[in-house]
Design a protein around this motif. Structure first.
Motif, PDB file in Angstrom:
ATOM      1  N   PRO A  74       0.790  -1.361  -0.119  1.00  0.00           N
ATOM      2  CA  PRO A  74       0.064  -0.169  -0.080  1.00  0.00           C
ATOM      3  C   PRO A  74       0.917   1.251   0.038  1.00  0.00           C
ATOM      4  CG  PRO A  74      -0.912  -1.429   1.641  1.00  0.00           C
ATOM      5  CD  PRO A  74       0.602  -1.954   1.123  1.00  0.00           C
ATOM      6  N   GLY A  75       0.225   2.496  -0.634  1.00  0.00           N
ATOM      7  CA  GLY A  75       1.004   3.650  -0.739  1.00  0.00           C
ATOM      8  C   GLY A  75       1.948   3.559  -1.663  1.00  0.00           C
ATOM      9  N   THR A  76       2.613   4.965  -1.606  1.00  0.00           N
ATOM     10  CA  THR A  76       3.715   5.103  -2.779  1.00  0.00           C
ATOM     11  C   THR A  76       5.080   4.666  -2.096  1.00  0.00           C
ATOM     12  OG1 THR A  76       4.258   7.273  -1.905  1.00  0.00           O
ATOM     13  CG2 THR A  76       2.437   7.372  -3.616  1.00  0.00           C
ATOM     14  N   PHE A  77       5.937   4.245  -3.278  1.00  0.00           N
ATOM     15  CA  PHE A  77       6.884   3.711  -2.812  1.00  0.00           C
ATOM     16  C   PHE A  77       7.915   4.905  -1.819  1.00  0.00           C
ATOM     17  CE2 PHE A  77      11.531   3.312  -3.530  1.00  0.00           C
ATOM     18  CZ  PHE A  77      11.799   2.044  -3.554  1.00  0.00           C
ATOM     19  N   GLY A  78       8.415   3.985  -0.833  1.00  0.00           N
ATOM     20  CA  GLY A  78       9.262   4.846   0.026  1.00  0.00           C
ATOM     21  C   GLY A  78      10.788   4.856  -0.083  1.00  0.00           C
ATOM     22  N   SER A  79      11.367   4.109   0.760  1.00  0.00           N
ATOM     23  CA  SER A  79      13.087   3.962   0.367  1.00  0.00           C
ATOM     24  C   SER A  79      13.269   2.456  -0.007  1.00  0.00           C
ATOM     25  CB  SER A  79      13.676   4.274   1.688  1.00  0.00           C
ATOM     26  OG  SER A  79      13.516   3.199   2.634  1.00  0.00           O
ATOM     27  N   GLY A  80      12.283   1.624  -0.038  1.00  0.00           N
ATOM     28  CA  GLY A  80      12.290   0.323  -0.215  1.00  0.00           C
ATOM     29  C   GLY A  80      13.209  -0.519   1.116  1.00  0.00           C
ATOM     30  N   SER A  81      13.154   0.020   2.199  1.00  0.00           N
ATOM     31  CA  SER A  81      13.646  -0.629   3.522  1.00  0.00           C
ATOM     32  C   SER A  81      12.742  -1.863   3.651  1.00  0.00           C
ATOM     33  CB  SER A  81      13.858   0.392   4.491  1.00  0.00           C
ATOM     34  OG  SER A  81      14.641   1.326   4.165  1.00  0.00           O
ATOM     35  N   VAL A  82      13.451  -2.984   4.000  1.00  0.00           N
ATOM     36  CA  VAL A  82      12.766  -4.281   4.343  1.00  0.00           C
ATOM     37  C   VAL A  82      13.345  -4.699   5.459  1.00  0.00           C
ATOM     38  CG1 VAL A  82      11.980  -6.677   3.618  1.00  0.00           C
ATOM     39  CG2 VAL A  82      12.314  -4.585   2.015  1.00  0.00           C
ATOM     40  N   GLN A  83      12.562  -5.261   6.804  1.00  0.00           N
ATOM     41  CA  GLN A  83      13.202  -5.813   7.634  1.00  0.00           C
ATOM     42  C   GLN A  83      12.513  -7.325   8.048  1.00  0.00           C
ATOM     43  OE1 GLN A  83      15.504  -5.231  10.338  1.00  0.00           O
ATOM     44  NE2 GLN A  83      15.118  -7.337  10.539  1.00  0.00           N
ATOM     45  N   PRO A  84      13.221  -8.631   7.914  1.00  0.00           N
ATOM     46  CA  PRO A  84      12.531  -9.819   7.922  1.00  0.00           C
ATOM     47  C   PRO A  84      12.343 -10.074   9.505  1.00  0.00           C
ATOM     48  CG  PRO A  84      14.692 -10.015   6.758  1.00  0.00           C
ATOM     49  CD  PRO A  84      14.731  -8.423   7.423  1.00  0.00           C
ATOM     50  N   SER A  85      11.485 -10.702   9.966  1.00  0.00           N
ATOM     51  CA  SER A  85      11.344 -11.014  11.149  1.00  0.00           C
ATOM     52  C   SER A  85      12.272 -12.221  11.630  1.00  0.00           C
ATOM     53  CB  SER A  85       9.832 -11.832  11.507  1.00  0.00           C
ATOM     54  OG  SER A  85       9.493 -12.933  10.824  1.00  0.00           O
ATOM     55  N   PRO A  86      12.610 -12.366  12.965  1.00  0.00           N
ATOM     56  CA  PRO A  86      13.448 -13.488  13.294  1.00  0.00           C
ATOM     57  C   PRO A  86      13.185 -14.862  12.687  1.00  0.00           C
ATOM     58  CG  PRO A  86      13.156 -12.056  15.252  1.00  0.00           C
ATOM     59  CD  PRO A  86      12.111 -11.595  14.028  1.00  0.00           C
ATOM     60  N   ASP A  87      12.065 -15.205  12.729  1.00  0.00           N
ATOM     61  CA  ASP A  87      11.646 -16.661  11.921  1.00  0.00           C
ATOM     62  C   ASP A  87      11.289 -16.625  10.533  1.00  0.00           C
ATOM     63  OD1 ASP A  87       9.111 -15.244  11.708  1.00  0.00           O
ATOM     64  OD2 ASP A  87       7.874 -16.509  12.921  1.00  0.00           O
ATOM     65  N   GLY A  88      11.823 -15.508   9.855  1.00  0.00           N
ATOM     66  CA  GLY A  88      11.725 -15.222   8.382  1.00  0.00           C
ATOM     67  C   GLY A  88      10.318 -15.217   7.951  1.00  0.00           C
ATOM     68  N   ARG A  89       9.389 -15.424   8.652  1.00  0.00           N
ATOM     69  CA  ARG A  89       8.100 -15.341   7.843  1.00  0.00           C
ATOM     70  C   ARG A  89       7.542 -14.008   7.634  1.00  0.00           C
ATOM     71  NH1 ARG A  89       3.839 -18.730   7.138  1.00  0.00           N
ATOM     72  NH2 ARG A  89       5.172 -20.378   8.114  1.00  0.00           N
ATOM     73  N   ILE A  90       7.688 -12.974   8.279  1.00  0.00           N
ATOM     74  CA  ILE A  90       7.155 -11.484   8.031  1.00  0.00           C
ATOM     75  C   ILE A  90       8.441 -10.674   7.595  1.00  0.00           C
ATOM     76  CG2 ILE A  90       5.930  -9.662   9.214  1.00  0.00           C
ATOM     77  CD1 ILE A  90       4.557 -12.308   9.272  1.00  0.00           C
ATOM     78  N   ALA A  91       7.976 -10.056   6.478  1.00  0.00           N
ATOM     79  CA  ALA A  91       8.614  -8.996   5.817  1.00  0.00           C
ATOM     80  C   ALA A  91       8.198  -7.479   6.264  1.00  0.00           C
ATOM     81  CB  ALA A  91       8.931  -9.216   4.576  1.00  0.00           C
ATOM     82  N   TYR A  92       8.736  -6.705   7.053  1.00  0.00           N
ATOM     83  CA  TYR A  92       8.206  -5.471   7.346  1.00  0.00           C
ATOM     84  C   TYR A  92       8.753  -4.476   6.226  1.00  0.00           C
ATOM     85  CZ  TYR A  92       7.021  -7.415  11.545  1.00  0.00           C
ATOM     86  OH  TYR A  92       6.310  -8.019  12.672  1.00  0.00           O
ATOM     87  N   VAL A  93       7.995  -3.710   5.608  1.00  0.00           N
ATOM     88  CA  VAL A  93       8.401  -2.663   4.483  1.00  0.00           C
ATOM     89  C   VAL A  93       7.939  -1.348   4.968  1.00  0.00           C
ATOM     90  CG1 VAL A  93       7.981  -2.101   2.221  1.00  0.00           C
ATOM     91  CG2 VAL A  93       7.889  -4.687   2.895  1.00  0.00           C
ATOM     92  N   LEU A  94       9.040  -0.434   4.705  1.00  0.00           N
ATOM     93  CA  LEU A  94       8.659   0.984   5.016  1.00  0.00           C
ATOM     94  C   LEU A  94       8.065   1.555   3.530  1.00  0.00           C
ATOM     95  CD1 LEU A  94       9.227   3.363   6.832  1.00  0.00           C
ATOM     96  CD2 LEU A  94      11.406   3.566   5.872  1.00  0.00           C
ATOM     97  N   THR A  95       6.948   2.319   3.624  1.00  0.00           N
ATOM     98  CA  THR A  95       6.387   2.530   2.475  1.00  0.00           C
ATOM     99  C   THR A  95       5.798   3.954   2.554  1.00  0.00           C
ATOM    100  OG1 THR A  95       4.780   1.889   0.759  1.00  0.00           O
ATOM    101  CG2 THR A  95       4.441   1.224   3.110  1.00  0.00           C
ATOM    102  N   ASN A  96       4.634   4.379   1.584  1.00  0.00           N
ATOM    103  CA  ASN A  96       3.983   5.634   1.637  1.00  0.00           C
ATOM    104  C   ASN A  96       5.187   6.691   1.822  1.00  0.00           C
ATOM    105  OD1 ASN A  96       1.654   7.244   1.112  1.00  0.00           O
ATOM    106  ND2 ASN A  96       1.384   7.133   3.438  1.00  0.00           N
ATOM    107  N   GLY A  97       6.072   7.113   0.928  1.00  0.00           N
ATOM    108  CA  GLY A  97       6.959   8.028   1.185  1.00  0.00           C
ATOM    109  C   GLY A  97       7.778   8.052   2.467  1.00  0.00           C
ATOM    110  N   ALA A  98       8.042   6.763   2.934  1.00  0.00           N
ATOM    111  CA  ALA A  98       8.698   6.543   4.178  1.00  0.00           C
ATOM    112  C   ALA A  98       8.243   7.038   5.352  1.00  0.00           C
ATOM    113  CB  ALA A  98      10.207   7.371   4.156  1.00  0.00           C
TER     114      ALA A  98
END
Length: 382
Positions: A74-98
């Motif tokens: 959702p939202g406009t492209f931010g910086s494309g920053s991604v943070q995986p969860s420790p178990d690898g299942r969840i990818a947290y994405v920075l979006t909507n203009g950061a």
């Protein structure tokens, strides 16, 4: 010669000067990283995560080198920053203009978490900084808020924000603590502290806000013979060997300050062992070309790889560049899977795949849009 050296300095400072300055530590100064390699190979299936414009998260199988699925963000492209969860299942994405953070289940693209950081009349921007606690229960961002008034913008104090990942959709920060300005790249250590990459390298306790200096960098005490280092603190990688790492650039004046004829131009390395907190800051190899990031070879912590217009290999025990491979175009970042395969991405729509020993290109992954400033992160799904 004088013009060449001045051009080298200007080129790097121009590329890196807009981003925060940082420092870090050595994983293993003796170059023996067998335990790190064993950790890499232990359990789980590895996936490469990145984001492309207009705004999609891509989940790539590192075994088949194929895109498994692409999730609409959702939202406009931010910086494309991604943070995986420790178990690898969840990818947290920075979006909507950061401004916003969304958490995706990488197995099916379901959105399990969201946080809209601009609240209560404040416009909040997060520059790159995403991190998660070792148990996956808390997500951290550095918020840079402003308030729009009738006649001006009021710039407010930056803060570390703490979110509970279990709060799901429309999560709100449960704690905030003041932090320095210019913080970008952050990462958690095993003791629970969050590394803050700013003018100096600091660590903050996200439970109570206690902050300590890990390494003075912009404020290092080397005297007038060295210029304070400049570092491109943009991309987060190092999870393959459990470290926080980035390159920096500095100049040693062997004559009068500003005398380019006698000056030494150096790449430096800052990395921190997230298990022990050990910090090592040192010059690595003479500055010959631009790199935006280092990654460490899990077989030998003295071997670093960097990328920009070339893929380069460096032996920091000898302060020597030992290999260079020209790339088809500029790439911003790189990462490595458990088999030591190198992935180089950012900038355009293709990820270049390389052999770590020869540096030769061995494959490519084509994506649907350009990655621009996006991360390349390794998620190990347990």
């Amino acid at each position: 010669m004088k013009f060449t050296k001045m051009f080298k300095a200007a080129a790097l400072l121009g590329a890196a000067g807009t981003v925060a300055l940082m420092s870090g530590c050595a994983m293993n100064p003796n170059g023996n990283q067998g335990s790190a390699l064993n950790g890499m190979k232990a359990g789980g299936h590895e996936y490469l995560l990145t984001v492309t414009r207009p705004n999609q998260l891509h989940v790539i199988d590192t075994e088949t080198k194929q895109v498994l699925r692409s999730c609409d963000v959702p939202g406009t492209f931010g910086s494309g920053s991604v943070q995986p969860s420790p178990d690898g299942r969840i990818a947290y994405v920075l979006t909507n203009g950061a401004e916003d953070v969304y958490g995706f289940d990488i197995t099916n693209c379901d959105i399990l978490f969201s946080a809209k950081q601009s609240q209560n009349g404040e416009k909040v921007k997060t520059f790159v900084s995403l991190a998660i606690s070792g148990d996956g229960k808390e997500l951290y961002t550095v918020q840079n808020p402003t308030r729009k008034l009738n006649d001006r913008y009021e710039v407010l104090e930056p803060r570390l924000a703490v979110f509970n990942t279990a709060d799901g959709l429309d999560a709100k920060a449960v704690r905030t603590f003041p932090v320095d300005r210019r913080i970008t790249k952050i990462m958690t250590m095993e003791n629970g502290e969050v590394i803050l990459g700013g003018a100096d390298l600091k660590a903050i306790n996200p439970a109570n806000g206690d902050t300590r200096v890990l390494s003075a960098l912009q404020n290092w005490a080397r005297g007038a013979d060295w210029i304070p280092p400049d570092a491109f603190a943009m991309f987060t990688q190092g999870e393959h060997v459990g470290e926080y790492i980035m390159p920096y650039f500095t100049i040693k004046w062997n004559g009068a300050p500003g005398d380019m004829e006698q000056a030494e131009f150096w790449w430096g390395m800052s990395r921190i062992d997230v298990a022990t907190g050990e910090v090592d800051e040192r010059e690595t190899v003479p500055f010959e070309f631009i790199v935006f990031n280092w990654i460490t070879d899990p077989l030998d912590s003295n071997i670093l790889y960097g990328a920009f217009n070339q893929l380069s290999k460096h032996d920091i025990s000898q302060n020597k560049t030992v290999g260079v491979q020209d790339l088809e175009h500029t790439y911003y970042n790189l990462n490595m899977d458990r088999n030591r395969t190198i992935y180089i991405g950012g900038t355009s729509s293709d990820i270049s795949i390389h052999d770590p020993d020869t540096l030769e290109k061995i494959g490519s992954i084509q994506l649907s849009g350009d990655m621009s400033t996006s991360d390349l992160r390794i998620a190990r799904l347990l």
